[in-house]
Motif scaffolding. Structure first.
Motif, PDB file in Angstrom:
ATOM      1  N   LEU A  42       0.985  -1.219  -0.078  1.00 20.39           N
ATOM      2  CA  LEU A  42      -0.016  -0.141  -0.088  1.00 20.39           C
ATOM      3  C   LEU A  42       0.955   1.371   0.011  1.00 20.39           C
ATOM      4  O   LEU A  42       0.669   2.388  -0.788  1.00 20.39           O
ATOM      5  CB  LEU A  42      -0.866   0.085   1.268  1.00 20.39           C
ATOM      6  CG  LEU A  42      -1.993  -1.035   1.169  1.00 20.39           C
ATOM      7  CD1 LEU A  42      -2.976  -1.021   2.351  1.00 20.39           C
ATOM      8  CD2 LEU A  42      -3.040  -0.483   0.062  1.00 20.39           C
ATOM      9  N   SER A  46       0.800   4.022  -2.823  1.00 23.01           N
ATOM     10  CA  SER A  46       0.702   5.308  -2.767  1.00 23.01           C
ATOM     11  C   SER A  46       1.705   6.380  -3.457  1.00 23.01           C
ATOM     12  O   SER A  46       1.565   7.398  -3.517  1.00 23.01           O
ATOM     13  CB  SER A  46       0.502   5.785  -1.026  1.00 23.01           C
ATOM     14  OG  SER A  46      -0.411   4.979  -0.527  1.00 23.01           O
ATOM     15  N   TYR A 111       4.813   0.902   6.050  1.00 23.09           N
ATOM     16  CA  TYR A 111       4.094   1.550   5.178  1.00 23.09           C
ATOM     17  C   TYR A 111       5.075   2.752   4.527  1.00 23.09           C
ATOM     18  O   TYR A 111       5.110   3.073   3.116  1.00 23.09           O
ATOM     19  CB  TYR A 111       2.987   2.644   5.681  1.00 23.09           C
ATOM     20  CG  TYR A 111       2.184   3.355   4.639  1.00 23.09           C
ATOM     21  CD1 TYR A 111       1.175   3.073   3.739  1.00 23.09           C
ATOM     22  CD2 TYR A 111       2.546   4.841   4.579  1.00 23.09           C
ATOM     23  CE1 TYR A 111       0.608   4.017   2.812  1.00 23.09           C
ATOM     24  CE2 TYR A 111       2.122   6.012   3.583  1.00 23.09           C
ATOM     25  CZ  TYR A 111       1.128   5.343   2.915  1.00 23.09           C
ATOM     26  OH  TYR A 111       0.434   6.141   1.968  1.00 23.09           O
ATOM     27  N   LEU A 154      -3.310  -2.829  -6.860  1.00 29.41           N
ATOM     28  CA  LEU A 154      -3.906  -3.386  -5.692  1.00 29.41           C
ATOM     29  C   LEU A 154      -4.200  -4.724  -5.640  1.00 29.41           C
ATOM     30  O   LEU A 154      -4.217  -5.359  -4.780  1.00 29.41           O
ATOM     31  CB  LEU A 154      -5.493  -2.576  -5.582  1.00 29.41           C
ATOM     32  CG  LEU A 154      -6.102  -2.845  -4.202  1.00 29.41           C
ATOM     33  CD1 LEU A 154      -5.277  -2.335  -3.138  1.00 29.41           C
ATOM     34  CD2 LEU A 154      -7.422  -2.264  -4.172  1.00 29.41           C
TER      35      LEU A 154
END
Length: 201
Positions: A42, A46, A111, A154
């Motif tokens: 993720l 991003s 992240y 995704l």
């Protein structure tokens, strides 16, 4: 509309699937904990979205400058070598303990690893420049195409870690040791290649 989505989906797979630093990092974390691999993915996604916004608002031209790209290569090389060292240091972490006993890692740190590793890769900049030219050249619907790309990315960052994590019971501790060792060597190699490209250019 369907054509734009399908072309975008295939471009997204082309960006997400190749074995690069981010996929190695995702796989290495997914062996221990599925959630860790997804969070790193993720973060990487991003970063891709960030570059997409830069392209949409015409700001990408400021990123595609020799000084900026050289800075990304320098920082990226150091960051990759740091990640390689971290994986090497933890190469003997046990993978056969119950999931409840797996040490939880900060979601934000995971992240940021994914985000930074993707952001500082000059090849990411080149890829998105190429994609924007491809979309414009084929007169595809840019929003539908980008939606297709993000759908593919995704899908990859959720499915690939799942498959890796589900098969972890088939991986012995010795094999896990060698996977981590090879992963650290590959990431170290990517980092050195960034330095070589920096000084060669």
């Amino acid at each position: 509309m369907v054509l734009s989505y399908m072309e975008g989906f295939l471009l997204g797979l082309g960006a997400a699937v190749p074995l690069g630093p981010i996929n190695i990092l995702i796989m290495n974390e997914s062996v221990k904990r599925y959630k860790n691999g997804v969070i790193i993915g993720l973060g990487a996604m991003s970063s891709d979205i960030t570059y997409l916004f830069l392209i949409m608002f015409g700001l990408m031209i400021y990123v595609n400058q020799p000084e900026i790209l050289n800075g990304l290569s320098l920082f990226g090389g150091v960051f990759l070598i740091y990640l390689a060292y971290t994986i090497y240091k933890n190469r003997d972490t046990k993978i056969d303990i119950p999931i409840q006993q797996v040490a939880k890692k900060s979601s934000m740190k995971l992240y940021l690893k994914g985000y930074i590793l993707t952001s500082v890769n000059p090849y990411t900049v080149g890829f998105w420049f190429s994609v924007s030219g491809y979309i414009a050249g084929k007169e595809l619907n840019p929003f539908i195409t980008l939606f297709g790309m993000l759908s593919a990315i995704l899908l990859w960052i959720t499915l690939m870690p799942y498959l890796v994590h589900r098969s972890r019971h088939k991986i012995s501790q010795r094999v896990s040791h060698w996977i981590s060792l090879v992963s650290s060597i590959i990431l170290f190699g990517f980092g050195i290649m960034m330095f070589i490209n920096l000084f060669y250019n």
